[in-house]
Design an enzyme around this catalytic site. Structure first.
Site, PDB file in Angstrom:
ATOM      1  N   GLY A  14       0.424  -5.008   0.795  1.00 50.34           N
ATOM      2  CA  GLY A  14      -0.957  -5.313  -0.107  1.00 50.34           C
ATOM      3  C   GLY A  14      -0.525  -5.506  -1.731  1.00 50.34           C
ATOM      4  O   GLY A  14      -0.724  -5.815  -2.620  1.00 50.34           O
ATOM      5  N   GLU A  60       4.116  -5.694   7.244  1.00 47.04           N
ATOM      6  CA  GLU A  60       3.234  -4.330   7.692  1.00 47.04           C
ATOM      7  C   GLU A  60       3.402  -3.711   9.341  1.00 47.04           C
ATOM      8  O   GLU A  60       3.304  -3.084   9.953  1.00 47.04           O
ATOM      9  CB  GLU A  60       1.461  -4.560   7.548  1.00 47.04           C
ATOM     10  N   ALA A  66       0.881  -1.284  -0.015  1.00 47.85           N
ATOM     11  CA  ALA A  66      -0.064  -0.052  -0.410  1.00 47.85           C
ATOM     12  C   ALA A  66       1.045   1.565   0.045  1.00 47.85           C
ATOM     13  O   ALA A  66       1.896   1.010   0.007  1.00 47.85           O
ATOM     14  CB  ALA A  66      -0.981   0.260   0.955  1.00 47.85           C
ATOM     15  N   GLU A 100      -0.447  -9.124  -0.866  1.00 52.35           N
ATOM     16  CA  GLU A 100      -1.933  -9.452  -0.845  1.00 52.35           C
ATOM     17  C   GLU A 100      -2.910  -9.517  -2.070  1.00 52.35           C
ATOM     18  O   GLU A 100      -3.692 -10.309  -2.186  1.00 52.35           O
ATOM     19  CB  GLU A 100      -2.780  -8.475   0.545  1.00 52.35           C
TER      20      GLU A 100
HETATM   21  N1  CO8 Z   1       4.911   3.066  -0.849  1.00 47.10           N
HETATM   22  C1  CO8 Z   1       4.871   4.542  -0.789  1.00 47.10           C
HETATM   23  N2  CO8 Z   1       5.883   4.370  -1.315  1.00 47.10           N
HETATM   24  C2  CO8 Z   1       6.903   3.707  -1.827  1.00 47.10           C
HETATM   25  C3  CO8 Z   1       6.417   2.419  -1.531  1.00 47.10           C
HETATM   26  C4  CO8 Z   1       5.314   2.210  -0.498  1.00 47.10           C
HETATM   27  N3  CO8 Z   1       4.775   1.235   0.181  1.00 47.10           N
HETATM   28  N4  CO8 Z   1       7.556   1.277  -1.413  1.00 47.10           N
HETATM   29  C5  CO8 Z   1       8.832   2.132  -2.095  1.00 47.10           C
HETATM   30  N5  CO8 Z   1       7.804   3.261  -2.480  1.00 47.10           N
HETATM   31  C6  CO8 Z   1       8.764   4.475  -2.822  1.00 47.10           C
HETATM   32  C7  CO8 Z   1       9.717   4.808  -2.172  1.00 47.10           C
HETATM   33  O1  CO8 Z   1       9.416   5.681  -0.589  1.00 47.10           O
HETATM   34  C8  CO8 Z   1      10.725   5.413  -2.652  1.00 47.10           C
HETATM   35  O2  CO8 Z   1      10.534   6.378  -3.281  1.00 47.10           O
HETATM   36  P1  CO8 Z   1      11.900   8.054  -3.429  1.00 47.10           P
HETATM   37  O3  CO8 Z   1      12.653   7.582  -4.289  1.00 47.10           O
HETATM   38  O4  CO8 Z   1      10.144   9.220  -4.129  1.00 47.10           O
HETATM   39  O5  CO8 Z   1      12.346   8.204  -1.844  1.00 47.10           O
HETATM   40  C9  CO8 Z   1      10.827   4.785  -4.270  1.00 47.10           C
HETATM   41  O6  CO8 Z   1       9.469   3.439  -3.583  1.00 47.10           O
HETATM   42  C10 CO8 Z   1      11.494   3.736  -4.396  1.00 47.10           C
HETATM   43  O7  CO8 Z   1      11.677   2.855  -3.139  1.00 47.10           O
HETATM   44  P2  CO8 Z   1      13.431   2.722  -2.587  1.00 47.10           P
HETATM   45  O8  CO8 Z   1      14.168   4.353  -2.489  1.00 47.10           O
HETATM   46  O9  CO8 Z   1      12.362   2.253  -1.022  1.00 47.10           O
HETATM   47  O10 CO8 Z   1      13.588   1.504  -2.613  1.00 47.10           O
HETATM   48  P3  CO8 Z   1      14.940   0.476  -2.590  1.00 47.10           P
HETATM   49  O11 CO8 Z   1      15.264  -0.819  -3.595  1.00 47.10           O
HETATM   50  O12 CO8 Z   1      15.886   0.290  -1.292  1.00 47.10           O
HETATM   51  O13 CO8 Z   1      13.904  -1.219  -1.809  1.00 47.10           O
HETATM   52  C11 CO8 Z   1      11.814  -2.508  -0.697  1.00 47.10           C
HETATM   53  C12 CO8 Z   1      13.268  -1.397  -1.559  1.00 47.10           C
HETATM   54  C13 CO8 Z   1      12.496  -2.942   0.267  1.00 47.10           C
HETATM   55  C14 CO8 Z   1      10.683  -2.501  -1.393  1.00 47.10           C
HETATM   56  C15 CO8 Z   1      11.930  -0.758   0.059  1.00 47.10           C
HETATM   57  O14 CO8 Z   1      10.996   0.032  -0.825  1.00 47.10           O
HETATM   58  C16 CO8 Z   1      10.141  -0.986   1.153  1.00 47.10           C
HETATM   59  O15 CO8 Z   1      10.716  -1.666   1.984  1.00 47.10           O
HETATM   60  N6  CO8 Z   1       9.227  -0.541   0.783  1.00 47.10           N
HETATM   61  C17 CO8 Z   1       8.097  -0.040   1.628  1.00 47.10           C
HETATM   62  C18 CO8 Z   1       7.437  -2.385   1.505  1.00 47.10           C
HETATM   63  C19 CO8 Z   1       5.979  -1.890   3.064  1.00 47.10           C
HETATM   64  O16 CO8 Z   1       6.594  -1.855   3.684  1.00 47.10           O
HETATM   65  N7  CO8 Z   1       5.625  -2.265   2.379  1.00 47.10           N
HETATM   66  C20 CO8 Z   1       4.089  -2.541   3.496  1.00 47.10           C
HETATM   67  C21 CO8 Z   1       3.534  -1.163   3.113  1.00 47.10           C
HETATM   68  S1  CO8 Z   1       1.916  -1.062   3.573  1.00 47.10           S
HETATM   69  C22 CO8 Z   1       0.581  -3.166   3.556  1.00 47.10           C
HETATM   70  O17 CO8 Z   1       0.615  -2.494   2.130  1.00 47.10           O
HETATM   71  C23 CO8 Z   1      -0.510  -2.444   3.983  1.00 47.10           C
HETATM   72  C24 CO8 Z   1      -1.455  -3.557   3.204  1.00 47.10           C
HETATM   73  C25 CO8 Z   1      -2.396  -2.841   3.681  1.00 47.10           C
HETATM   74  C26 CO8 Z   1      -3.620  -2.595   3.495  1.00 47.10           C
HETATM   75  C27 CO8 Z   1      -3.870  -2.196   1.402  1.00 47.10           C
HETATM   76  C28 CO8 Z   1      -4.091  -0.933   0.353  1.00 47.10           C
HETATM   77  C29 CO8 Z   1      -3.905  -1.006  -0.282  1.00 47.10           C
END
Ligand code: CO8
Length: 257
Positions: free
Chosen positions: A108, A131, A65, A111
């Site tokens: 998400g 999460e 998400a 999911e």
């Molecule tokens: N949301 C928003 N932006 C994101 C997300 C995200 N989930 N994941 C990555 N991005 C963005 C980063 O902020 C970054 O943006 P910017 O360049 O502006 O800083 C860009 O994407 C690239 O990401 P990274 O620089 O972090 O890339 P890396 O290769 O270093 O890392 C990862 C990749 C490991 C995937 C890392 O981005 C990460 O940990 N992302 C978050 C993963 C996460 O926690 N996901 C769970 C989110 S909560 C959720 O999904 C709840 C689900 C239930 C509700 C569903 C409703 C739709």
């Protein structure tokens, strides 16, 4: 059809939908949800389409998400607006839908892949429900669908530690149906979808409905449901054609009737 967060194309009877927010690793925001719901409904109504493939990029199917969109929401807003309930429409898609997963399928994103009927993954795929690291839990079905897919031990491990599973572990655990090279991923998923689309439409939809029923209710109820659907297929022209073709040692000509 043109969308801000999706690319769509058709390949014969297969619709290919590609999540397209590369800068955010395909994070799922409300626009993705609205557009995906809309396009799935359109392909659902399109008689020329027999199956759907949902893909992301090489680097990410979807990294979850959109945390930036979610971070400011308070409980009352989430509850009163029934935040994320719109994703139920994606899970309710009646046509067969295959997830083609490369790279990250997190939160998400994992999911969403599990809302599809099965997952074909590339060697680079990584699955996780991180999460907990953000102070929340899965909200789009992860605690239920992941547990049904991989069992309690692995689901608890994934959901409570937030760790990622590589594709070999995901296949061993039953989350993924096939592993292919990243280069082959889309073609393999489209070929599988085309194969499904070549079979009689009613039988395919009933097959999906029957398997999904196994996740609800008792075994006895599920077996009765399956048998009724099975019986009803004997009312179709395609059952007559499929069985006649086998007996006559020829290829069937299905009519979707
Ligand atoms: N949301 C928003 N932006 C994101 C997300 C995200 N989930 N994941 C990555 N991005 C963005 C980063 O902020 C970054 O943006 P910017 O360049 O502006 O800083 C860009 O994407 C690239 O990401 P990274 O620089 O972090 O890339 P890396 O290769 O270093 O890392 C990862 C990749 C490991 C995937 C890392 O981005 C990460 O940990 N992302 C978050 C993963 C996460 O926690 N996901 C769970 C989110 S909560 C959720 O999904 C709840 C689900 C239930 C509700 C569903 C409703 C739709």
């Amino acid at each position: 059809m043109s969308y801000e967060t999706l690319l769509t194309e058709t390949r014969g009877a297969v619709a290919l939908i590609t999540l397209n927010r590369p800068k955010a690793l395909n994070a799922l925001n409300s626009t993705v949800m609205a557009e995906l719901t809309e396009v799935l409904s359109a392909f659902g109504r399109d008689e020329a389409i027999g199956a759907i493939v949902l893909a992301g990029s090489d680097k990410a199917f979807a990294a979850g998400a959109d945390i930036k969109e979610m971070q400011g929401i308070d409980f009352v807003e989430a509850y009163v607006n029934d935040f994320i309930s719109g994703w139920e429409a994606v899970a309710a898609t009646r046509k067969p839908m295959i997830a083609a997963v490369s790279g990250f399928a997190l939160g998400g994103g994992c999911e969403l892949a599990m809302m599809c009927d099965f997952i074909i993954a590339s060697e680079t795929a990584k699955f996780g429900q991180p999460e907990i690291t953000l102070g929340v839990i899965p909200g789009m079905g992860g605690s239920q669908r992941l547990t049904r897919a991989v069992g309690k031990a692995k689901a608890m491990d994934m959901v409570m530690t937030g760790r990622m599973m590589d594709v070999a572990e995901a296949e061993r655990a039953g989350l993924v149906s096939r592993i292919v090279s990243p280069e082959r991923l889309i073609d393999e998923a489209v070929e599988a979808a085309a194969k499904i689309a070549s079979f009689p439409r009613a039988a395919v939809l009933m097959a999906k409905e029957a398997v999904n029923r196994s996740f609800e209710g008792t075994l006895a109820e599920g077996l009765r449901f399956e048998r009724r659907l099975f019986h009803s297929l004997f009312a179709t022209a395609d059952q007559k054609e499929g069985m006649a073709a086998f007996v006559e040692k020829r290829k069937p000509q299905f009519s979707n009737r």
